[in-house]
Scaffold this motif. Structure first.
Motif, PDB file in Angstrom:
ATOM      1  N   PRO A   3       1.237  -1.339  -0.320  1.00 28.23           N
ATOM      2  CA  PRO A   3      -0.391  -0.052  -0.049  1.00 28.23           C
ATOM      3  C   PRO A   3       0.670   1.560  -0.023  1.00 28.23           C
ATOM      4  O   PRO A   3       1.902   1.304   0.951  1.00 28.23           O
ATOM      5  CB  PRO A   3      -0.821  -0.271   1.192  1.00 28.23           C
ATOM      6  CG  PRO A   3      -0.618  -1.458   2.098  1.00 28.23           C
ATOM      7  CD  PRO A   3       0.642  -1.621   1.498  1.00 28.23           C
ATOM      8  N   LEU A   7      -4.198   5.050   0.746  1.00 24.30           N
ATOM      9  CA  LEU A   7      -4.006   3.702  -0.289  1.00 24.30           C
ATOM     10  C   LEU A   7      -5.982   4.306  -0.899  1.00 24.30           C
ATOM     11  O   LEU A   7      -6.934   4.414   0.005  1.00 24.30           O
ATOM     12  CB  LEU A   7      -4.706   2.422  -0.082  1.00 24.30           C
ATOM     13  CG  LEU A   7      -4.757   1.226  -0.431  1.00 24.30           C
ATOM     14  CD1 LEU A   7      -3.363   1.114  -0.956  1.00 24.30           C
ATOM     15  CD2 LEU A   7      -5.050  -0.116   0.519  1.00 24.30           C
ATOM     16  N   VAL A   9      -9.774   3.502  -1.587  1.00 21.85           N
ATOM     17  CA  VAL A   9      -9.816   2.161  -1.518  1.00 21.85           C
ATOM     18  C   VAL A   9     -11.447   2.764  -2.374  1.00 21.85           C
ATOM     19  O   VAL A   9     -12.822   3.106  -1.035  1.00 21.85           O
ATOM     20  CB  VAL A   9     -10.292   1.923   0.167  1.00 21.85           C
ATOM     21  CG1 VAL A   9      -9.394   0.476   0.091  1.00 21.85           C
ATOM     22  CG2 VAL A   9     -10.052   2.874   1.383  1.00 21.85           C
ATOM     23  N   ALA A  15      -6.309   1.734  -7.451  1.00 22.85           N
ATOM     24  CA  ALA A  15      -4.620   1.876  -6.438  1.00 22.85           C
ATOM     25  C   ALA A  15      -4.177   0.878  -8.448  1.00 22.85           C
ATOM     26  O   ALA A  15      -4.559   0.095  -8.190  1.00 22.85           O
ATOM     27  CB  ALA A  15      -4.500   1.211  -5.329  1.00 22.85           C
ATOM     28  N   ASN A 272     -10.907  -9.505  -2.208  1.00 21.83           N
ATOM     29  CA  ASN A 272     -11.567  -8.890  -1.398  1.00 21.83           C
ATOM     30  C   ASN A 272     -12.395  -8.457  -0.648  1.00 21.83           C
ATOM     31  O   ASN A 272     -12.172  -7.531   0.235  1.00 21.83           O
ATOM     32  CB  ASN A 272     -10.970  -7.298  -2.199  1.00 21.83           C
ATOM     33  CG  ASN A 272      -9.074  -7.951  -3.018  1.00 21.83           C
ATOM     34  OD1 ASN A 272      -8.500  -8.732  -2.348  1.00 21.83           O
ATOM     35  ND2 ASN A 272      -8.912  -6.980  -4.087  1.00 21.83           N
ATOM     36  N   TYR A 322      -6.661   5.841   4.278  1.00 18.27           N
ATOM     37  CA  TYR A 322      -7.541   5.746   3.269  1.00 18.27           C
ATOM     38  C   TYR A 322      -8.255   6.361   2.553  1.00 18.27           C
ATOM     39  O   TYR A 322      -9.192   6.943   3.071  1.00 18.27           O
ATOM     40  CB  TYR A 322      -7.951   3.794   3.882  1.00 18.27           C
ATOM     41  CG  TYR A 322      -7.621   3.002   4.523  1.00 18.27           C
ATOM     42  CD1 TYR A 322      -6.804   2.241   3.937  1.00 18.27           C
ATOM     43  CD2 TYR A 322      -7.328   2.954   6.084  1.00 18.27           C
ATOM     44  CE1 TYR A 322      -5.738   1.098   3.842  1.00 18.27           C
ATOM     45  CE2 TYR A 322      -6.242   2.459   6.098  1.00 18.27           C
ATOM     46  CZ  TYR A 322      -5.910   1.136   5.501  1.00 18.27           C
ATOM     47  OH  TYR A 322      -4.675   0.220   5.993  1.00 18.27           O
ATOM     48  N   CYS A 339     -13.072  -2.250  -3.887  1.00 16.62           N
ATOM     49  CA  CYS A 339     -12.692  -3.626  -3.660  1.00 16.62           C
ATOM     50  C   CYS A 339     -11.771  -4.193  -4.247  1.00 16.62           C
ATOM     51  O   CYS A 339     -11.189  -4.912  -4.540  1.00 16.62           O
ATOM     52  CB  CYS A 339     -13.449  -4.334  -3.004  1.00 16.62           C
ATOM     53  SG  CYS A 339     -14.422  -4.314  -1.410  1.00 16.62           S
ATOM     54  N   LEU A 343      -5.009  -4.539  -5.368  1.00 17.41           N
ATOM     55  CA  LEU A 343      -5.602  -4.537  -3.091  1.00 17.41           C
ATOM     56  C   LEU A 343      -5.200  -6.323  -3.032  1.00 17.41           C
ATOM     57  O   LEU A 343      -6.129  -6.684  -3.999  1.00 17.41           O
ATOM     58  CB  LEU A 343      -6.995  -3.975  -2.998  1.00 17.41           C
ATOM     59  CG  LEU A 343      -6.746  -2.415  -3.443  1.00 17.41           C
ATOM     60  CD1 LEU A 343      -8.394  -2.051  -3.014  1.00 17.41           C
ATOM     61  CD2 LEU A 343      -6.080  -1.635  -3.037  1.00 17.41           C
ATOM     62  N   THR A 344      -5.046  -6.047  -2.097  1.00 18.37           N
ATOM     63  CA  THR A 344      -4.843  -7.772  -2.054  1.00 18.37           C
ATOM     64  C   THR A 344      -5.793  -7.417  -0.960  1.00 18.37           C
ATOM     65  O   THR A 344      -6.502  -6.068  -0.298  1.00 18.37           O
ATOM     66  CB  THR A 344      -4.163  -8.595  -1.215  1.00 18.37           C
ATOM     67  OG1 THR A 344      -3.726  -7.760  -0.096  1.00 18.37           O
ATOM     68  CG2 THR A 344      -2.939  -8.089  -2.118  1.00 18.37           C
ATOM     69  N   ASP A 347      -5.329  -6.435   2.660  1.00 15.27           N
ATOM     70  CA  ASP A 347      -5.307  -4.169   2.421  1.00 15.27           C
ATOM     71  C   ASP A 347      -7.036  -3.950   2.834  1.00 15.27           C
ATOM     72  O   ASP A 347      -7.578  -2.969   2.908  1.00 15.27           O
ATOM     73  CB  ASP A 347      -5.527  -3.760   0.478  1.00 15.27           C
ATOM     74  CG  ASP A 347      -3.777  -4.250  -0.169  1.00 15.27           C
ATOM     75  OD1 ASP A 347      -3.295  -3.869   1.000  1.00 15.27           O
ATOM     76  OD2 ASP A 347      -3.673  -5.151  -1.201  1.00 15.27           O
ATOM     77  N   THR A 348      -7.113  -4.645   1.874  1.00 12.40           N
ATOM     78  CA  THR A 348      -9.219  -4.344   1.851  1.00 12.40           C
ATOM     79  C   THR A 348      -9.447  -4.811   3.834  1.00 12.40           C
ATOM     80  O   THR A 348     -10.457  -4.356   4.048  1.00 12.40           O
ATOM     81  CB  THR A 348     -10.458  -5.460   1.171  1.00 12.40           C
ATOM     82  OG1 THR A 348      -9.365  -6.182   1.587  1.00 12.40           O
ATOM     83  CG2 THR A 348      -9.937  -4.537   0.005  1.00 12.40           C
TER      84      THR A 348
END
Ligand SMILES: *Cc1c(COP(=O)(O)O)cnc(C)c1O
Length: 368
Positions: A3, A7, A9, A15, A272, A322, A339, A343-344, A347-348
């Protein structure tokens, strides 16, 4: 996929990967052979992504996806005909706003925000109103994350002989599209959202015959989809200066999508979404929409009665690193956690923990 300090979201812009960002650092001319070849390859990749056959053209257009939607609404319905806008959220409503602004005849069919558009209601309106030449709707309604029934609405349009325009901006890379089967006149995609490119470019996949029928309809020069198509076919580049760095970033993003694979991409987005939804549900904020109607573009949760305002949530999340986007909601006093993007699930899940804290849940007890 580390991140960055802040980040994203959000449902877009999203991202992007370091490779996509690195592809955008050089100065480029739009007319150099490498750029022309790259654009042709991107057109091929977008066509394959939505399963378009040779009856369709893939047209890159500069700017936001809204601009591409406007170009399509100018290019395809005959002036004087009526466009039926079917909407169950803020992005569908926006299609109607475009018709208002450009003075296109239209009707609005509104359905419940958290339920898929009922196809039979579309059929009833079309059977009764022969002035309607085209139907336009949003495939994945970003204001809630809802999936609308494209195959069913497309079948009705084919049966009743009406053109179909699909805003698939939030669907690309997230849910499968099958243009060769659904046979819409046009599908609009963006460079960012699930395709994980930078913002600044959109794609129109349109039936060549429909575009030809609409020659001269646009009543605009810079927003003339037909002209843009002709120019790109003839020269391999745009009519006006294209966003060259963005094109390079999009080329890298489409390469990444091919390497990851569309089904792996959408499976990652689903993971995610599940990771964020699990955290929020445990904290007492269950998603308003769940699969199969919820796509993984966003998790939408209701704000608690006595909790912060949507703008307050955005601010508090920004302090935690975020970025959320307020506004464009299908249901008032809701908040959406994006989501998609590079991102992984970790991350979420972390973003969802921060959101739960902001919404006033008791801090989660340490695991174990
Ligand atoms: C993001 C989005 C748009 C608008 O895209 P812009 O690039 O902001 O104009 C339109 N429709 C849907 C469904 C979207 O998700």
């Amino acid at each position: 996929m580390t991140p960055s300090p802040s980040l994203l979201v959000t449902p877009g812009p999203v991202a992007t990967s370091p490779a996509v960002r690195a592809a955008m650092t050089a100065d480029r001319s739009a007319a150099e052979p490498g750029m022309i070849a790259a654009l042709r390859q991107m057109q091929t990749r977008i066509g394959a992504l939505v399963r378009a056959d040779a009856a369709y053209a893939v047209i890159p257009v500069p700017g936001s996806a809204t601009q591409a939607n406007e170009m399509v609404l100018r290019a395809l319905p005959p002036p004087g005909a009526t466009v039926l806008i079917v909407t169950n959220g803020a992005y569908g409503d926006w299609l109607a706003s475009l018709c208002v602004a450009m003075g296109r005849g239209h009707r609005v069919l509104r359905s419940a925000p958290l339920e898929p558009i009922p196809p039979e209601r579309v059929a009833t309106v079309l059977e009764a109103d022969t002035a309607i030449s085209h139907v336009a709707f949003v495939h994945v309604e970003t204001s809630s994350g809802l999936l609308n029934p494209l195959p069913e609405i497309a079948a009705i349009c084919r049966r009743l002989g009406r053109g179909l325009i699909v805003d698939a901006v939030a669907a690309a890379g997230i849910v499968p599209l099958d243009v060769a089967h659904a046979r819409p006149e046009a599908v609009v995609l963006s460079s960012n959202k699930g395709l994980q490119g930078p913002p600044g470019l959109a794609w129109v996949v349109t039936e060549r015959a429909a575009l030809e029928r609409g020659r001269g309809f646009a009543a605009s020069s810079s927003l003339d989809l037909f002209d843009q198509h002709q120019h790109v076919e003839r020269t391999g580049t745009f009519r006006f200066t294209p966003p060259t760095q963005v094109l390079c970033g999009v080329a890298a993003a489409l390469e990444e999508l091919e390497a990851e694979g569309l089904s792996a991409r959408s499976a990652r987005y689903r993971e995610n979404w599940e990771a964020a939804a699990a955290v929020l549900t445990a904290a007492g904020f269950p998603p308003l929409l769940r699969p199969p109607h919820a796509t993984p573009i966003v998790v939408t949760v209701a704000l608690p009665e006595d909790g912060p305002s949507p703008a307050g949530v955005t601010d508090a999340m920004a302090h935690r690193g975020y970025v959320l986007v307020p506004g464009r909601l299908a249901v008032p006093r809701t908040v959406r956690l994006g989501c998609i993007g590079a991102l992984t699930p970790a991350d979420t899940a972390r973003a969802a923990e921060a959101l739960a804290e902001v919404l006033g849940a008791d801090p989660p007890t340490a695991a174990g």
